[in-house]
Design a protein around this motif. Sequence first.
Motif, short mmCIF file in Angstrom:
data_model
loop_
_atom_site.label_atom_id
_atom_site.label_comp_id
_atom_site.label_asym_id
_atom_site.label_seq_id
_atom_site.Cartn_x
_atom_site.Cartn_y
_atom_site.Cartn_z
N UNK A 110 5.22 58.15 6.51
CA UNK A 110 6.12 58.13 5.36
C UNK A 110 7.19 57.06 5.54
N UNK A 111 7.37 56.26 4.50
CA UNK A 111 8.41 55.22 4.49
C UNK A 111 8.26 54.25 5.67
N UNK A 112 7.01 53.87 5.94
CA UNK A 112 6.71 52.97 7.04
C UNK A 112 5.66 51.95 6.61
N UNK A 113 5.39 50.98 7.47
CA UNK A 113 4.35 50.00 7.19
C UNK A 113 3.80 49.45 8.49
N UNK A 114 2.64 48.78 8.38
CA UNK A 114 2.03 48.01 9.48
C UNK A 114 1.60 48.92 10.63
N UNK A 115 0.73 49.89 10.32
CA UNK A 115 0.29 50.87 11.30
C UNK A 115 -1.23 51.01 11.26
N UNK A 116 -1.85 51.02 12.42
CA UNK A 116 -3.26 51.38 12.57
C UNK A 116 -3.36 52.65 13.41
N UNK A 117 -4.11 53.62 12.92
CA UNK A 117 -4.48 54.80 13.70
C UNK A 117 -5.98 54.75 13.87
N UNK A 118 -6.45 54.67 15.11
CA UNK A 118 -7.87 54.51 15.38
C UNK A 118 -8.30 55.47 16.48
#
Length: 517
Positions: A110-118
């Motif tokens: 929430x209210x974030x950017x530029x994330x990868x979850x793998x």
Amino acid sequence: MRRPVARGIQAALATVAVGAAIVVVGPLTQASAATGGVTGYATQNGGTTGGAGGQTVRATTGTAIHAALCGRASSSTPIIIQVEGTINHGNTTKVSGSSCNTADGVIELKQISNVTIVGVGGGAVFDQLGIHIREASNIIIQNVTVRNVKKSGSPTSNGGDAIGMESSVHNVWIDHNTLFASGGEDAGYDALVDMKAGTNYVTVSYNTLRNSGRGGLIGSSDSDLDNGPVTFHHNLYENIESRTPLLRGATAHIYNNYYVGLAKSGINPRAGGKAKVDNNYFKNSADVLGTFYTDLMGSWQVSGNIFDNVTWTAAGTENHPAGPNPVSNTSISIPYAYSLDPASCVPSVVTATAGAGTGLQVSNGGCTPTSPTAGPTPTSPPTSSPTAGPTPTQSQPSGTNLSIGAGADGSSKASGTSYGNVIDGNLSTYWSPNGATGSVSVKWSSATTVARINIREASGSSIGSWQVLNGDTGAVLNTGSGAGVISFTATSLKKVTFTITSSSGTPRVAEFETYAS
């Protein structure tokens, strides 16, 4: 003053209970997920790169995932979170920080950017725990299993959605995941992938979605029409009652999906929704395309689909099936390049490539599963950080160019370009990705030692940041920016990959030369 990312994560961990396991893999290390392989509408609007260029960490609990988000220097600092093990209510708690807004009992992006979850290692399972993406952008969810998320009963999470997106979300790639429930709404479940309240530029690719009353929707009501566009391709929908997807107002490109056992209805554009439906395979299903349960009509463009034992109900007041002989009633222009598998091979290629734990394989556009160019799913953290190098030099290296006579492939290619153009010794031909980022590889039939590459640009090229990867293992050999000669520790491999992670225009690689020393 902005604090270093590693220190930020350590500070966040100080607030986390013992057992919220997280490992800092390396300050420059990238996950080996095929982030250069994003396709569809997620390539538009600036593209979708997730956490590329940021730190990689390993998490084995939901609390650790939240701690990694909260420990960043800012809410937009890129990060790749490799997840392993079972994530559940018992190990997922709220973590506070200036770079996050998390909650108990849900993975909150929430209210974030530029994330990868793998998902990595032995696999990542989100058990009865949903992934909620809200007021967020540039997010990648890849190679995870999300199961049995409930909206009623116990425990509940994320409104009953396996993955839910809402409220000013854009540029999301949902790729190679397995999403399933153990029943429909009566059993406490909602949907597998929902998008609403301003969710735009999403690609849903190579996922398995099964055993649910609802596949998913775009638009939560007939007045929630500011969503899309969305691409769905190479997904397996199996034993779903309806909504594959329900499409209100938005545009969707739906190609090369395999639908089996749709009990009530399938692709349901309504309230002005439009669907371009290409080369899909529908089997043992009912009313797989049309506007259902309303008189607010949608429209569709159809081509190359196979309808295998599909039944159609009669048209009625709120029932508008496209069949039994579907024809187009609209025309939709697609702004990106894509490759279509013939519908006849869709069952075999989708079964081999879709879902978590399939090695992130993709179709090559010719009915053949292929491994991603950025390397396989990682099974353990890299043992060392990559050799960080300066902007490469432009001088021509001496020695034999090992690329001549080798093979080439890549993540995507723009119209009129070819992977083979980078190994033909001709500076007047070139490869460009389908978008601002992408990967191209040189490969050999047997292990070859490579210590340097020379990226030679064609006129007008604008390569920004990049990574050089060991295509066999996914290990990062070097990072930097600009074209030219790039050196790294001599490595024996069968494939070396050049991944462009940013550019100021259209990258054009004329030659990808490789040298032993």
